[in-house]
Design a protein around this motif. Structure first.
Motif, PDB file in Angstrom:
ATOM      1  N   LYS A   1       4.721   7.304   1.303  1.00  0.00           N
ATOM      2  CA  LYS A   1       3.679   7.886   0.465  1.00  0.00           C
ATOM      3  C   LYS A   1       2.669   6.795   0.133  1.00  0.00           C
ATOM      4  O   LYS A   1       3.047   5.638  -0.106  1.00  0.00           O
TER       5      LYS A   1
ATOM      6  N   GLN B   1       4.740   3.461  -0.642  1.00  0.00           N
ATOM      7  CA  GLN B   1       5.996   3.553  -1.380  1.00  0.00           C
ATOM      8  C   GLN B   1       6.894   4.595  -0.709  1.00  0.00           C
ATOM      9  O   GLN B   1       6.454   5.335   0.166  1.00  0.00           O
TER      10      GLN B   1
ATOM     11  N   TYR C   1       0.794  -1.228   0.000  1.00  0.00           N
ATOM     12  CA  TYR C   1       0.000   0.000   0.000  1.00  0.00           C
ATOM     13  C   TYR C   1       0.829   1.282   0.000  1.00  0.00           C
ATOM     14  O   TYR C   1       0.310   2.345  -0.342  1.00  0.00           O
TER      15      TYR C   1
ATOM     16  N   GLY D   1      -0.806   9.068  -3.386  1.00  0.00           N
ATOM     17  CA  GLY D   1       0.467   9.766  -3.438  1.00  0.00           C
ATOM     18  C   GLY D   1       0.657  10.775  -2.334  1.00  0.00           C
ATOM     19  O   GLY D   1       1.489  11.679  -2.435  1.00  0.00           O
TER      20      GLY D   1
ATOM     21  N   LYS E   1       0.418   4.651  -2.160  1.00  0.00           N
ATOM     22  CA  LYS E   1       0.524   4.315  -3.576  1.00  0.00           C
ATOM     23  C   LYS E   1      -0.654   4.844  -4.380  1.00  0.00           C
ATOM     24  O   LYS E   1      -0.499   5.263  -5.527  1.00  0.00           O
ATOM     25  N   LYS E   2      -1.835   4.839  -3.798  1.00  0.00           N
ATOM     26  CA  LYS E   2      -3.031   5.234  -4.541  1.00  0.00           C
ATOM     27  C   LYS E   2      -3.167   6.750  -4.658  1.00  0.00           C
ATOM     28  O   LYS E   2      -3.349   7.291  -5.745  1.00  0.00           O
TER      29      LYS E   2
END
Length: 268
Positions: free
Chosen positions: A210, A188, A186, A215, A212-213
């Motif tokens: 951050k 990054q 989920y 940002g 992923k979806k």
């Protein structure tokens, strides 16, 4: 609002602003706001249920949560907050400990009513008919309960909590490795703080990342505990980094309601 309450809210807001720049750097040994609350407060023990029952009662801790909610509402009304990107964990829950469906429809506004601090009631995960782990979430959080987990999303959609059994895990270090795999699904750009062990033996890993979806910059704190009889359980919290310090007391109280293993026998 009395003069002293106004001063209390103002002081909390100033403290939060002072910490904001440090908290958003992430990594290293930084554990401010909600991350520090998890490190210091995870697993309330046999008094966990009693703590949960007191959420919203006029005590020192509840007053802190109320002041925090007022400061959060004030911050959420600012142009800086309104113009910044934000997560919506109602629509995309970061279920790092397993799989959880989206929560109920998000509220029309992001401002949380300061008075919404009462408990929903203790939720318990069972295995083979016996309680394994329990937690009490605030009543304004959207709660979802599954076979092996309890998850919740704050009313503004920017704070997420999940408590779950970690099946197929032999010990707490293995549980931390499994949790890190869940974080990678989920998040990054993950930067970990130094791993910590709490007074009651929970291993806790914190850091920044951050989503992923969306940002959006977030912070996280995940604890792994031994509930007895070889059962490992986890507790995860993910919060937008801009609002982390405005959820510190709320997350602390949630952590203090967590009960595992022998805590249930002690209550009888």
């Amino acid at each position: 609002m009395t003069k002293f309450k106004v001063l209390g809210v103002a002081a909390l807001a100033l403290l939060t602003l002072a910490r904001d720049a440090t908290a958003q750097r992430g990594g290293g040994a930084v554990r401010t706001g909600a991350r520090g609350a998890v490190v210091g407060g995870l697993v309330g023990g046999e008094s966990g249920a009693a703590t949960g029952a007191k959420i919203g009662v006029v005590t020192g801790a509840a007053r802190s949560v109320g002041q925090e909610a007022q400061a959060r509402a004030q911050y959420q009304a600012t142009a800086a907050y309104q113009s910044a990107p934000r997560s919506d964990f109602n629509q995309a829950p970061p279920a790092v400990l397993g799989t959880a469906p989206p929560a109920a429809t998000a509220p029309p506004t992001a401002t949380v009513p300061p008075a919404a601090t009462a408990p929903r009631g203790e939720a318990v995960v069972q295995k083979n008919g016996k309680p394994v782990v329990a937690v009490t979430l605030p009543s304004d959080w959207k709660q979802v309960t599954g076979t092996n987990y309890i998850s919740g999303v704050s009313a503004d959609g920017q704070a997420y909590a999940m408590i779950a059994t970690l099946d197929g895990v032999a010990d707490k270090p293995a549980g931390i490795n499994k949790v890190k795999q869940g974080l990678l699904r989920y998040l990054q750009d993950i930067k970990y703080d130094e791993q910590t062990e709490t007074k009651r033996g929970a291993l806790v890993v914190t850091g920044t990342a951050k989503g992923k979806k969306a940002g959006v910059d977030v912070v996280f704190a995940v604890g792994v505990m031994d509930a007895g009889s070889g059962q490992i359980v986890g507790a995860a919290f993910i919060i937008d980094s801009r609002i982390e310090d405005y959820y510190k007391e709320t997350i602390r109280q949630i952590c203090q309601t967590v009960r595992i293993g022998d805590d249930f026998a002690a209550k009888k």
